[in-house]
Design a protein around this motif. Structure first.
Motif, PDB file in Angstrom:
ATOM      1  N   THR A 106       0.835  -1.196   0.000  1.00  0.00           N
ATOM      2  CA  THR A 106       0.000   0.000   0.000  1.00  0.00           C
ATOM      3  C   THR A 106       0.871   1.248   0.000  1.00  0.00           C
ATOM      4  N   ASP A 111      -3.759   4.135   4.410  1.00  0.00           N
ATOM      5  CA  ASP A 111      -4.820   3.328   3.817  1.00  0.00           C
ATOM      6  C   ASP A 111      -4.673   1.844   4.144  1.00  0.00           C
ATOM      7  N   ALA A 112      -3.538   1.445   4.725  1.00  0.00           N
ATOM      8  CA  ALA A 112      -3.260   0.024   4.920  1.00  0.00           C
ATOM      9  C   ALA A 112      -4.262  -0.632   5.869  1.00  0.00           C
ATOM     10  N   VAL A 115      -7.732  -1.139   4.387  1.00  0.00           N
ATOM     11  CA  VAL A 115      -7.715  -2.238   3.419  1.00  0.00           C
ATOM     12  C   VAL A 115      -7.700  -3.577   4.152  1.00  0.00           C
ATOM     13  N   GLN A 249     -10.241  -4.417  -1.400  1.00  0.00           N
ATOM     14  CA  GLN A 249      -9.367  -4.700  -2.547  1.00  0.00           C
ATOM     15  C   GLN A 249      -9.314  -6.205  -2.744  1.00  0.00           C
ATOM     16  N   THR A 414      -1.271  -5.353  -7.112  1.00  0.00           N
ATOM     17  CA  THR A 414      -2.375  -6.079  -6.479  1.00  0.00           C
ATOM     18  C   THR A 414      -2.065  -7.564  -6.347  1.00  0.00           C
TER      19      THR A 414
END
Length: 469
Positions: A106, A111-112, A115, A249, A414
């Motif tokens: 990330t 944002d980790a 997610v 994700q 990803t």
């Protein structure tokens, strides 16, 4: 029977309500046996996403709080949820390496956690729906698969302990200094000496006492920082989605779903073993109810900023040792976990422990995870060439991200969330090879090689080692 006497229903030891004092002290012992295992994952993941001391204290408290809630679900139950056995739940170590891989992939570390939380919620809900089916499909996860995965969990986490032993900041002038390494060695030696010469309760909490001793030794060296305790309040609540709304994700979800499968497999084995210990064998209905509690607890945990929850196998050993089989004792332990989660000052105590001290204890904790996996593999029939091949290839694939961190650099980011997790890639490889060698066109001898762990077999698992080995 004397005239006028009344027959009293016989209460099974699992459903027995003990005196308040005995319930409280025995519940605290369960907390002591699992405490190090509960607080280690938020420390590792928190460091990976760059949390401050105050944020790390909050995350640790949230994991204690959600572990208590998950334990309530498992021991007391709601409807068809909960095995109603003396079963302790907490943050599973199986998710640590995949979560740190998600953090590494990330770009914005802020944002980790959202997610990770989103992936855990989806994995928990899917696991909840799959629980009735999974308890029938456990034959696809024999010791040759689970042993390989558990070994990879330990091996994947050992580099974290080595990094801790060197210090908190690789850019600092004292990183890897003799002082830091000396503290790690002293902590490790303390744990080993306590395990060798102590007895009873003291022996059970050797890791906890080792952390305390290492921290005291660090004070005159100027390594200990009491700032987090001074800044923490006595009362607090893990505000829902404190680190942001969950984000979803696909690659992260796949990675955590793999962890959920591993976790459900271990929980099934744990329930079989615990059922034998408390003389209430776990049937298919009990296992399904227990898996619902595990998975629902995991799905709810991120709401309060916690991680995936699963059974703590070391507490099963404590039930066997003490012969205290009441589920209400374990529920009392869950109550203490909730109270600790609501007291930031209590949660902040772990933030005081210097990283080198954690590193010394981590060598014991993470190394014995790998040892538990090897113990499981010893029962996996490695005298058979096919089983040996499954283990060899799966371990090799799983160790790639550890020994060659940039191996998958050419793949999309990803995809690297899954590929950079040795646990995920190793587990998928082991499951697929087990299907190829033992189920697709397998002969009559396949059952011998693929049987799941039977009730009464000695339990090992991803969550066993975080307690005192």
């Amino acid at each position: 029977m004397s005239p006028g006497s009344v027959d009293r229903p016989v209460v099974h030891p699992v459903d027995e309500r003990l005196p308040a004092l005995r319930t409280a002290t025995s519940g605290l012992q369960h907390v002591a046996a699992m405490y190090a295992g509960v607080v280690a994952p938020p420390l590792i993941v928190g460091a990976a996403v760059g949390l401050t001391g105050a944020e790390l204290t909050f995350l640790t408290g949230a994991c204690l709080f959600t572990a208590g809630l998950a334990t309530f679900l498992q021991t007391l139950g709601v409807g068809r949820i909960g095995a109603r056995l003396p079963f302790v739940n907490g943050v599973t170590f199986a998710g640590v390496a995949p979560m740190t891989a998600i953090a590494a992939a990330t770009d914005d570390k802020r944002d980790a956690l959202p997610v990770i939380f989103g992936a855990v919620i989806v994995a928990g809900l899917l696991g909840f729906l799959a629980a009735p089916v999974f308890c029938k499909a456990v034959r696809f996860f024999p010791p040759v698969v689970t042993g390989t995965v558990i070994t990879l969990i330990g091996v994947s986490l050992l580099p974290v302990a080595f990094g801790w032993a060197q210090g908190p900041d690789p850019a600092a002038h004292d990183y890897g200094s003799t002082t830091n390494l000396g503290l790690a060695v002293a902590t490790l030696a303390t744990v080993l000496l306590l395990r060798r010469f102590a007895h009873g309760f003291v022996k059970q909490i050797a890791v906890l006492l080792g952390l305390v001793a290492g921290t005291l030794m660090a004070i005159p060296l100027g390594v200990t920082d009491f700032g987090p305790v001074a800044d923490a309040g006595l009362v607090g609540f893990p505000t829902p989605f404190h680190f942001g709304a969950p984000r979803f994700q696909l690659a992260a979800i796949v990675s955590m779903c793999v962890v959920m499968v591993v976790s459900m497999t271990e929980s099934t084995a744990d329930m079989l073993a615990l059922g034998e210990i408390v003389e209430r064998p776990a049937d298919e209905r009990t296992i399904a109810a227990g898996l619902r509690a595990d998975t629902l607890g995991s799905a709810l945990s991120p709401v309060f900023n916690g991680f995936m929850c699963s059974a703590f196998a070391q507490n099963i050993g404590l039930v066997a040792m003490t012969r205290i089989r009441s589920r209400y004792v374990v529920a009392a332990g869950g109550g203490f976990l909730v109270l600790m989660g609501l007291c930031p000052a209590a949660a902040s105590l772990i933030a005081v422990v210097p990283r080198p001290v954690l590193g010394g204890a981590g060598i014991v904790l993470f190394g014995s995870v790998a040892a538990s996996g090897i113990q499981t593999l010893a029962r996996a029939g490695l005298d058979r060439d096919d089983n040996l091949l499954i283990v060899a290839v799966s371990l090799a694939v799983g160790i790639v991200p550890i020994t060659a961190p940039g191996f998958y650099h050419a793949f999309p980011q990803t995809a690297r969330i899954v590929l950079d997790s040795g646990i995920s890639t190793g587990a998928l490889t082991a499951v697929l090879l087990n299907l190829v060698f033992h189920h697709v066109g397998a002969g009559s001898d396949a059952a011998e090689a693929t049987h799941p762990m039977e009730a009464g077999e000695e339990i090992t698992g991803a969550n066993r080692a975080p307690a005192t080995p």
